[in-house]
Design a protein around this motif. Structure first.
Motif, short mmCIF file in Angstrom:
data_model
loop_
_atom_site.label_atom_id
_atom_site.label_comp_id
_atom_site.label_asym_id
_atom_site.label_seq_id
_atom_site.Cartn_x
_atom_site.Cartn_y
_atom_site.Cartn_z
N UNK A 128 0.85 -1.20 0.00
CA UNK A 128 0.00 0.00 0.00
C UNK A 128 0.88 1.24 0.00
N UNK A 129 0.30 2.35 -0.46
CA UNK A 129 1.03 3.62 -0.44
C UNK A 129 0.05 4.76 -0.24
N UNK A 130 0.58 5.85 0.33
CA UNK A 130 -0.21 7.05 0.56
C UNK A 130 0.64 8.25 0.19
N UNK A 131 0.04 9.17 -0.55
CA UNK A 131 0.77 10.36 -0.99
C UNK A 131 0.74 11.44 0.09
N UNK A 132 1.47 12.50 -0.15
CA UNK A 132 1.46 13.63 0.77
C UNK A 132 0.08 14.25 0.88
N UNK A 133 -0.69 14.19 -0.19
CA UNK A 133 -2.04 14.78 -0.19
C UNK A 133 -3.10 13.80 0.28
N UNK B 91 -4.65 -7.14 -0.97
CA UNK B 91 -4.98 -6.63 0.37
C UNK B 91 -6.15 -5.65 0.34
N UNK B 92 -6.67 -5.32 -0.84
CA UNK B 92 -7.78 -4.38 -0.93
C UNK B 92 -8.97 -4.87 -0.11
N UNK B 93 -9.53 -3.95 0.65
CA UNK B 93 -10.68 -4.29 1.48
C UNK B 93 -10.32 -4.88 2.82
N UNK B 94 -9.05 -5.22 3.02
CA UNK B 94 -8.61 -5.79 4.29
C UNK B 94 -7.60 -4.90 5.01
N UNK C 194 -4.25 -3.92 9.46
CA UNK C 194 -4.42 -5.18 8.73
C UNK C 194 -5.53 -5.99 9.41
N UNK C 195 -6.60 -6.20 8.68
CA UNK C 195 -7.74 -6.98 9.18
C UNK C 195 -7.91 -8.25 8.36
N UNK C 196 -8.67 -9.18 8.90
CA UNK C 196 -8.96 -10.43 8.18
C UNK C 196 -7.68 -11.06 7.65
#
Length: 124
Positions: free
Chosen positions: A49-54, A63-66, A82-84
């Motif tokens: 997963x990644x997250x930008x500055x914005x 891993x989508x949805x979990x 992290x779920x499921x």
């Protein structure tokens, strides 16, 4: 470059949850894109997963949805909820950072600062 330190790994049963944290040094944390990768034994490191500055987000299909990535710029910390959890989520998890990238990287080469990794083991 920032210094990154992960925490929160451990042993969990399948179906359970863990939250990983990654604390960063430096005063420009809010300008960094941040990511999580993982590497299972005898496998290549893979994007999680990644997250930008914005605040833009992207996830691996597996891993989508979990899993949920988030950041707290006031605490210089990025999280991975992290779920499921599944057996196949067992790996060493690494956080990564890169300063003001063009776009949001999803490959290892797109990040230039790495943590030391934290082990996540999912048992049946």
């Amino acid at each position: 470059q920032v210094q990154l330190v992960e925490s929160g790994g451990g042993l969990v049963q399948a179906g359970g949850s863990l939250r990983l944290s990654c604390a960063a040094s430096g005063r420009t944390f809010s300008s960094y894109a941040l990511g999580w990768f993982r590497q299972a034994p005898e496998k290549e490191r893979e994007f999680v997963a990644a997250i930008s500055a914005s605040g833009s987000l992207t996830y691996a299909d597996s891993v989508k949805g979990r899993f949920t990535i988030s950041r707290d710029n006031a605490k210089n910390t990025v999280y991975l909820q992290m779920n499921s959890l599944k057996l196949e989520d067992t790996a060493v998890y690494y956080c990564a950072a890169t300063f003001r990238p063009l776009g949001l990287p999803t490959k290892s080469a797109g990040f230039n600062s790495w943590g030391q990794g934290t082990q996540v083991t999912v048992s049946s």
